[in-house]
Design a protein around this motif. Sequence first.
Motif, mmCIF file in Angstrom:
data_model
loop_
_atom_site.group_PDB
_atom_site.id
_atom_site.type_symbol
_atom_site.label_atom_id
_atom_site.label_comp_id
_atom_site.label_asym_id
_atom_site.label_seq_id
_atom_site.Cartn_x
_atom_site.Cartn_y
_atom_site.Cartn_z
ATOM 1 N N PRO A 363 121.675 -44.603 27.126
ATOM 2 C CA PRO A 363 120.177 -44.495 26.497
ATOM 3 C C PRO A 363 119.587 -45.961 26.164
ATOM 4 O O PRO A 363 118.719 -45.917 25.345
ATOM 5 N N ASP A 364 120.010 -46.738 26.873
ATOM 6 C CA ASP A 364 119.178 -48.229 26.552
ATOM 7 C C ASP A 364 117.588 -47.948 26.810
ATOM 8 O O ASP A 364 117.261 -47.240 27.583
ATOM 9 N N GLU A 365 117.014 -48.745 25.935
ATOM 10 C CA GLU A 365 115.366 -48.398 25.994
ATOM 11 C C GLU A 365 114.946 -49.011 27.412
ATOM 12 O O GLU A 365 113.888 -48.349 27.856
ATOM 13 N N LYS A 366 115.745 -49.980 28.025
ATOM 14 C CA LYS A 366 115.186 -50.384 29.318
ATOM 15 C C LYS A 366 115.265 -49.157 30.429
ATOM 16 O O LYS A 366 114.683 -49.416 31.204
ATOM 17 N N ALA A 367 116.185 -48.229 30.151
ATOM 18 C CA ALA A 367 116.023 -47.087 31.047
ATOM 19 C C ALA A 367 114.812 -46.694 31.335
ATOM 20 O O ALA A 367 114.798 -45.756 32.601
ATOM 21 N N SER A 388 112.725 -38.059 31.188
ATOM 22 C CA SER A 388 112.483 -37.979 29.840
ATOM 23 C C SER A 388 113.594 -39.134 28.977
ATOM 24 O O SER A 388 113.013 -39.436 28.105
ATOM 25 N N ALA A 389 114.647 -39.148 29.541
ATOM 26 C CA ALA A 389 115.677 -39.920 28.925
ATOM 27 C C ALA A 389 115.887 -41.103 29.948
ATOM 28 O O ALA A 389 116.809 -42.188 29.574
ATOM 29 N N GLY A 390 114.993 -41.902 30.786
ATOM 30 C CA GLY A 390 114.920 -42.735 31.686
ATOM 31 C C GLY A 390 115.835 -42.455 32.857
ATOM 32 O O GLY A 390 116.040 -41.211 33.404
ATOM 33 N N SER A 391 116.347 -43.564 33.646
ATOM 34 C CA SER A 391 117.132 -43.294 34.718
ATOM 35 C C SER A 391 118.142 -44.414 34.679
ATOM 36 O O SER A 391 118.230 -45.408 34.028
ATOM 37 N N TRP A 392 118.935 -44.493 35.704
ATOM 38 C CA TRP A 392 119.905 -45.367 35.955
ATOM 39 C C TRP A 392 119.507 -46.267 37.062
ATOM 40 O O TRP A 392 119.653 -45.885 38.301
ATOM 41 N N TRP A 393 118.821 -47.320 36.862
ATOM 42 C CA TRP A 393 118.189 -48.029 37.611
ATOM 43 C C TRP A 393 118.695 -49.525 37.858
ATOM 44 O O TRP A 393 119.256 -50.264 37.253
ATOM 45 N N ALA A 394 118.685 -50.286 39.255
ATOM 46 C CA ALA A 394 119.046 -51.595 39.494
ATOM 47 C C ALA A 394 117.697 -51.972 40.074
ATOM 48 O O ALA A 394 117.174 -51.479 40.948
ATOM 49 N N ARG A 395 117.180 -53.328 39.673
ATOM 50 C CA ARG A 395 116.288 -53.894 40.136
ATOM 51 C C ARG A 395 116.402 -55.413 40.755
ATOM 52 O O ARG A 395 116.944 -56.093 40.060
ATOM 53 N N LEU A 396 116.122 -55.470 42.222
ATOM 54 C CA LEU A 396 116.178 -56.885 42.580
ATOM 55 C C LEU A 396 114.949 -57.438 43.004
ATOM 56 O O LEU A 396 114.043 -56.608 43.616
ATOM 57 N N HIS A 397 115.033 -58.860 42.577
ATOM 58 C CA HIS A 397 113.633 -59.569 42.772
ATOM 59 C C HIS A 397 114.130 -60.581 43.934
ATOM 60 O O HIS A 397 114.982 -61.386 43.465
ATOM 61 N N LEU A 398 113.294 -60.506 44.805
ATOM 62 C CA LEU A 398 113.328 -61.956 45.848
ATOM 63 C C LEU A 398 111.870 -62.527 45.712
ATOM 64 O O LEU A 398 110.879 -62.005 46.157
#
Length: 492
Positions: A363-367, A388-398
């Motif tokens: 439930p992290d707000e960043k989700a 509605s409750a967010g997602s389980w995400w991973a973000r890579l920046h290059l």
Amino acid sequence: MIPWQRIEPLGSLNGEIATRLAGVDALQTAWKEVQAAASPAEVEASLKRRLRKHAIETGIIERLYDVSWGVTEALVAEGLTTEVALSEGDVTESTLDIIRDQFEALAYLVDWSRDDQDLSLHFIKTLHSIIVRHQTHYDARDQFGNLVRVPLKPGVWKDLKNEITRADGTKLECTPPLFVDEEMERLVELYRDTADRHPLVRAAWLHHRFILIHPFSDGNGRVARALTLLALQKGHFAPIAVDRLQRAEYIAALDEANSGDLRPLVRFFALLEERALRAELQAPLSPSPQASGAVAVARAYATRLRAREVTDRNLKAERSAQLATAAHTRLVDFLRALSTQLEEVFRELDRRAMVSLDSAVPPDEKAGYWHGQLVHAANLADFYTNLSAGSWWARLHLRLRGSLLRFITAVQKVGQGETGVLAVTVYAEVLNAAPTDSDRQELLFRVFEHSNTPDSATLVYTDDLDARWPEIQQLVDDALASAIGRFSEHLA
């Protein structure tokens, strides 16, 4: 020229096919629950939309016509009418006639299946007659190799030889006209012998063996793709459609089957089926108004059933979250290992090159971050996402030479409520950005829009992650490689 051979029965399929099909079956269970809660009108409308998409795309695969994505979406949603075609784009009446014929043939197939009738020569010939109703001629080669226009006889076996050109340029001879009737009888008989096999396996076998025979002068591909739906209808699966972006993958899978390996075609159809099932996981309409008497008794019974369903939903929610968290953990570990290697490689080109990784889970707000990007990824993968409750995400920046590649992989809930179905999606975009100033970012292009890159993998709450992880890892690895390739082209 590879000489023709008699079609072979369906043999055993080794490898991971059983695991893959079990995943489709679990997804089908969730889809059936939604279907049971929907009205008959909703179910029928959904079916017709699927058939309309198949009817449009099957002709594009054969390069009979070209219809833009926008027009296709309008025709699928609103119907195959002249008004819709003219309002959305330039689709000729002759093209619309061909599409309507293809749709009518699919509707005929559905009715045939609902009447509990099985494959027969009469059915196949009638299917062909409907599909080519507005096609009077086809292109052929005469004895001197010249291109000629030859009248097409609906529902009549071919009287000229035909062949398939493989990817490497070799020719595969199809069944000679003299033996077509015999081989088609054999096809029907062998298909009936596959009654105890999985519908997707039956569909792949029938599709490929029909293509090998090539019994008609023209229209064989369209008939073969229509026949694919017969086993799916019998097995209560959603109709599938091979679209224009999947043409190369589809032909490659057929070519593997020509070499004796049916598994790639089964896997390809399984992916299409997962996508079709997943797209239909929507909430049903509101329940009917209150009543008394017998309806009140029924409502009391329904209340008890709903109480049990709540328990089921809670179980699905709990197990889905556990599965999503476990998949997310592996994705983060996988991307973290890649990040280190990528940064080392790109710092050889630019000493200021940076690769960073961020992630979040509910439930992290960043989700709740990346809502627009995840909705876009879900739309490309053709499913309704529940954020509605967010997602389980991973973000890579290059970051490299003043540009930014943003790559996001996420585990998203599919459908409204707790369906127990998850989708692992990939998304990538390229932006103009200063190395450390996110306020100056400007979107240049999205990477995967209208591309052949696989867009998602489906998980069901009953899945074993160890069994599904290789597929997920391959999806993310291939997508990131494609994204870096596009990013590099932009920088060049």
